[in-house]
Write a protein that holds these residues in place. Structure first.
Motif, PDB file in Angstrom:
ATOM      1  N   ALA A 158      37.327 -40.202 -20.316  1.00 10.21           N
ATOM      2  CA  ALA A 158      37.005 -41.536 -21.061  1.00 10.21           C
ATOM      3  C   ALA A 158      35.310 -41.306 -20.858  1.00 10.21           C
ATOM      4  N   TYR A 159      34.753 -42.093 -21.613  1.00 10.04           N
ATOM      5  CA  TYR A 159      33.291 -42.149 -21.866  1.00 10.04           C
ATOM      6  C   TYR A 159      32.616 -43.426 -22.101  1.00 10.04           C
ATOM      7  N   ARG A 160      31.470 -43.680 -21.681  1.00  7.05           N
ATOM      8  CA  ARG A 160      30.830 -45.134 -21.825  1.00  7.05           C
ATOM      9  C   ARG A 160      29.455 -44.597 -22.320  1.00  7.05           C
ATOM     10  N   ARG A 161      29.071 -45.051 -23.293  1.00  7.60           N
ATOM     11  CA  ARG A 161      27.480 -44.371 -23.710  1.00  7.60           C
ATOM     12  C   ARG A 161      27.257 -43.072 -23.682  1.00  7.60           C
ATOM     13  N   GLY A 162      28.381 -42.396 -23.903  1.00  4.92           N
ATOM     14  CA  GLY A 162      28.191 -40.891 -24.107  1.00  4.92           C
ATOM     15  C   GLY A 162      28.491 -40.266 -22.811  1.00  4.92           C
ATOM     16  N   GLU A 163      28.583 -40.970 -21.748  1.00  3.67           N
ATOM     17  CA  GLU A 163      28.682 -40.462 -20.360  1.00  3.67           C
ATOM     18  C   GLU A 163      30.088 -40.305 -19.952  1.00  3.67           C
ATOM     19  N   PRO A 164      30.619 -39.377 -19.191  1.00 13.14           N
ATOM     20  CA  PRO A 164      32.106 -39.328 -18.775  1.00 13.14           C
ATOM     21  C   PRO A 164      31.959 -40.496 -17.626  1.00 13.14           C
ATOM     22  N   LEU A 165      33.254 -40.931 -17.670  1.00 14.78           N
ATOM     23  CA  LEU A 165      33.627 -42.060 -16.358  1.00 14.78           C
ATOM     24  C   LEU A 165      34.483 -41.240 -15.565  1.00 14.78           C
ATOM     25  N   ALA A 166      34.164 -41.306 -14.124  1.00 15.55           N
ATOM     26  CA  ALA A 166      34.894 -40.841 -13.254  1.00 15.55           C
ATOM     27  C   ALA A 166      36.114 -41.597 -12.775  1.00 15.55           C
ATOM     28  N   LEU A 167      37.198 -41.398 -13.551  1.00 16.55           N
ATOM     29  CA  LEU A 167      38.204 -42.301 -13.228  1.00 16.55           C
ATOM     30  C   LEU A 167      39.432 -41.512 -12.674  1.00 16.55           C
ATOM     31  N   THR A 168      40.317 -42.204 -11.653  1.00 19.20           N
ATOM     32  CA  THR A 168      41.529 -41.617 -11.155  1.00 19.20           C
ATOM     33  C   THR A 168      42.620 -41.594 -12.242  1.00 19.20           C
ATOM     34  N   GLY A 169      43.626 -41.135 -12.019  1.00 14.91           N
ATOM     35  CA  GLY A 169      44.759 -41.037 -12.943  1.00 14.91           C
ATOM     36  C   GLY A 169      45.334 -42.535 -13.537  1.00 14.91           C
ATOM     37  N   ARG A 170      45.594 -43.113 -12.341  1.00 14.86           N
ATOM     38  CA  ARG A 170      45.840 -44.580 -12.485  1.00 14.86           C
ATOM     39  C   ARG A 170      44.936 -45.275 -13.262  1.00 14.86           C
ATOM     40  N   GLU A 171      43.641 -45.134 -12.811  1.00 12.84           N
ATOM     41  CA  GLU A 171      42.515 -45.767 -13.572  1.00 12.84           C
ATOM     42  C   GLU A 171      42.548 -45.631 -15.083  1.00 12.84           C
ATOM     43  N   PHE A 172      42.857 -44.183 -15.543  1.00 11.19           N
ATOM     44  CA  PHE A 172      42.679 -43.755 -16.782  1.00 11.19           C
ATOM     45  C   PHE A 172      43.933 -44.405 -17.351  1.00 11.19           C
ATOM     46  N   ASP A 173      45.046 -44.615 -16.772  1.00  8.01           N
ATOM     47  CA  ASP A 173      46.198 -45.076 -17.348  1.00  8.01           C
ATOM     48  C   ASP A 173      46.135 -46.533 -17.780  1.00  8.01           C
ATOM     49  N   LEU A 174      45.161 -47.321 -16.877  1.00 13.51           N
ATOM     50  CA  LEU A 174      45.267 -48.575 -16.915  1.00 13.51           C
ATOM     51  C   LEU A 174      44.389 -48.916 -18.217  1.00 13.51           C
ATOM     52  N   LEU A 175      43.069 -48.246 -18.284  1.00 15.15           N
ATOM     53  CA  LEU A 175      42.314 -48.345 -19.229  1.00 15.15           C
ATOM     54  C   LEU A 175      42.887 -47.884 -20.457  1.00 15.15           C
ATOM     55  N   ARG A 176      43.546 -46.712 -20.610  1.00  7.51           N
ATOM     56  CA  ARG A 176      44.194 -46.394 -21.887  1.00  7.51           C
ATOM     57  C   ARG A 176      44.974 -47.536 -22.461  1.00  7.51           C
ATOM     58  N   PHE A 177      45.843 -48.042 -21.411  1.00  2.00           N
ATOM     59  CA  PHE A 177      46.943 -49.265 -21.770  1.00  2.00           C
ATOM     60  C   PHE A 177      46.245 -50.285 -22.384  1.00  2.00           C
ATOM     61  N   LEU A 178      45.287 -50.955 -21.719  1.00  2.00           N
ATOM     62  CA  LEU A 178      44.336 -52.258 -21.918  1.00  2.00           C
ATOM     63  C   LEU A 178      43.780 -52.142 -23.460  1.00  2.00           C
ATOM     64  N   LEU A 179      43.194 -50.964 -23.430  1.00  2.00           N
ATOM     65  CA  LEU A 179      42.332 -50.674 -24.893  1.00  2.00           C
ATOM     66  C   LEU A 179      43.421 -50.611 -25.990  1.00  2.00           C
ATOM     67  N   ALA A 180      44.656 -50.072 -25.802  1.00  2.00           N
ATOM     68  CA  ALA A 180      45.545 -49.837 -26.913  1.00  2.00           C
ATOM     69  C   ALA A 180      46.224 -51.392 -26.950  1.00  2.00           C
ATOM     70  N   HIS A 181      46.196 -52.403 -26.140  1.00  3.13           N
ATOM     71  CA  HIS A 181      46.579 -53.760 -26.350  1.00  3.13           C
ATOM     72  C   HIS A 181      45.610 -54.792 -26.245  1.00  3.13           C
ATOM     73  N   PRO A 182      44.532 -54.730 -26.903  1.00  2.00           N
ATOM     74  CA  PRO A 182      43.501 -55.561 -26.840  1.00  2.00           C
ATOM     75  C   PRO A 182      43.991 -57.230 -27.309  1.00  2.00           C
ATOM     76  N   GLY A 183      43.332 -58.189 -26.401  1.00  2.00           N
ATOM     77  CA  GLY A 183      43.801 -59.464 -26.759  1.00  2.00           C
ATOM     78  C   GLY A 183      45.072 -59.938 -26.165  1.00  2.00           C
ATOM     79  N   THR A 184      45.785 -59.241 -25.463  1.00  3.53           N
ATOM     80  CA  THR A 184      47.131 -59.706 -25.107  1.00  3.53           C
ATOM     81  C   THR A 184      46.958 -59.696 -23.226  1.00  3.53           C
ATOM     82  N   ALA A 185      47.429 -60.992 -22.855  1.00  2.00           N
ATOM     83  CA  ALA A 185      47.487 -61.237 -21.543  1.00  2.00           C
ATOM     84  C   ALA A 185      48.452 -60.647 -20.886  1.00  2.00           C
ATOM     85  N   TYR A 186      48.334 -59.782 -19.844  1.00  2.00           N
ATOM     86  CA  TYR A 186      49.431 -59.276 -18.986  1.00  2.00           C
ATOM     87  C   TYR A 186      49.538 -59.634 -17.558  1.00  2.00           C
ATOM     88  N   SER A 187      50.584 -59.879 -16.909  1.00  2.00           N
ATOM     89  CA  SER A 187      50.734 -60.117 -15.521  1.00  2.00           C
ATOM     90  C   SER A 187      50.703 -59.174 -14.631  1.00  2.00           C
TER      91      SER A 187
END
Length: 225
Positions: free
Chosen positions: A142-171
């Motif tokens: 994952a990258y922000r402003r062209g710079e790589p983000l230091a994410l753990t595996g779970r952080e990456f999974d969470l970010l990927r899931f949220l980006l794939a489902h914008p606008g939806t509230a999840y408990s």
């Protein structure tokens, strides 16, 4: 077959865990202290580490921190019953999962298999973009402003899931099931990962714009306009 390192200073616990993991067709090595665990990690390839929090010498938190500095091997931490602070600290230093003592060896084995499946699962070659944020699924980066983000595996999974489902509230329960693959678990796991993710994707983590809290529900990702 995965190569798993089991780290616990209690030989009885190690024996039981090792027995169950080997019965599940894993190649298992063991250590009774943090220093030996780090030496074994340096000496060969590991697919996952089962790590007790309370260890003589170098404790589990420090071992996990050093493992994270050396790479992204998944870590499942063993914590004492009721020690929520220890669980949170473990997640903050990069543990992928945790199991509370006393635990079922079968549950631990299922957690190990779940984490290994997540790590080994083939990723569709998608590229998710939201403003200055890019998630490369194929490259697991994952990258922000062209710079790589230091994410753990779970952080990456969470970010990927949220980006794939914008606008939806999840408990928190829904996120535990969708991202962690848990049908039950401690909701503080989600809370900690959301806080850590905000520190990496928000300009001001105390006033999140992207990863918003939906009071009484959970969290929602707001895509850039």
């Amino acid at each position: 077959m995965a190569r798993v390192l089991v780290v616990d200073d209690d030989p009885t616990v190690r024996e039981v865990v090792v027995q169950y993991l080997r019965a599940a067709d894993h190649d298992v090595v063991e250590a009774g202290d943090g220093e030996t665990a780090l030496e074994l990690h340096d000496g060969g390839l590991l697919d996952l580490v089962v790590l007790d929090l309370m260890l003589p010498g170098i404790d589990g938190i420090e071992v996990c921190r050093r493992l994270r500095e050396q790479g992204d091997v998944p870590v499942i931490m063993l914590t004492a019953l009721g020690e929520e602070t220890d669980r949170v600290v473990g997640l903050e230093v990069g543990a992928d999962d945790y199991v509370t003592k006393p635990f079922s060896p079968r549950e631990l084995t299922l957690r190990v298999d779940s984490v290994l499946r997540r790590v080994a699962a083939p990723l569709a070659p998608r590229r998710l973009e939201d403003g200055d944020l890019v998630v490369d699924e194929a490259g697991h980066a994952a990258y922000r402003r062209g710079e790589p983000l230091a994410l753990t595996g779970r952080e990456f999974d969470l970010l990927r899931f949220l980006l794939a489902h914008p606008g939806t509230a999840y408990s928190r329960d829904q996120l535990l099931e969708q991202v962690w693959g848990w049908s039950f678990g401690d909701q503080s796991t989600v809370t900690v990962h959301v806080r850590r993710l905000r520190e990496k994707v928000e300009d001001d983590p105390t006033r999140p714009v992207r990863l918003q809290t939906v009071w009484g529900v959970g969290y929602r990702w707001e895509a850039a306009s």
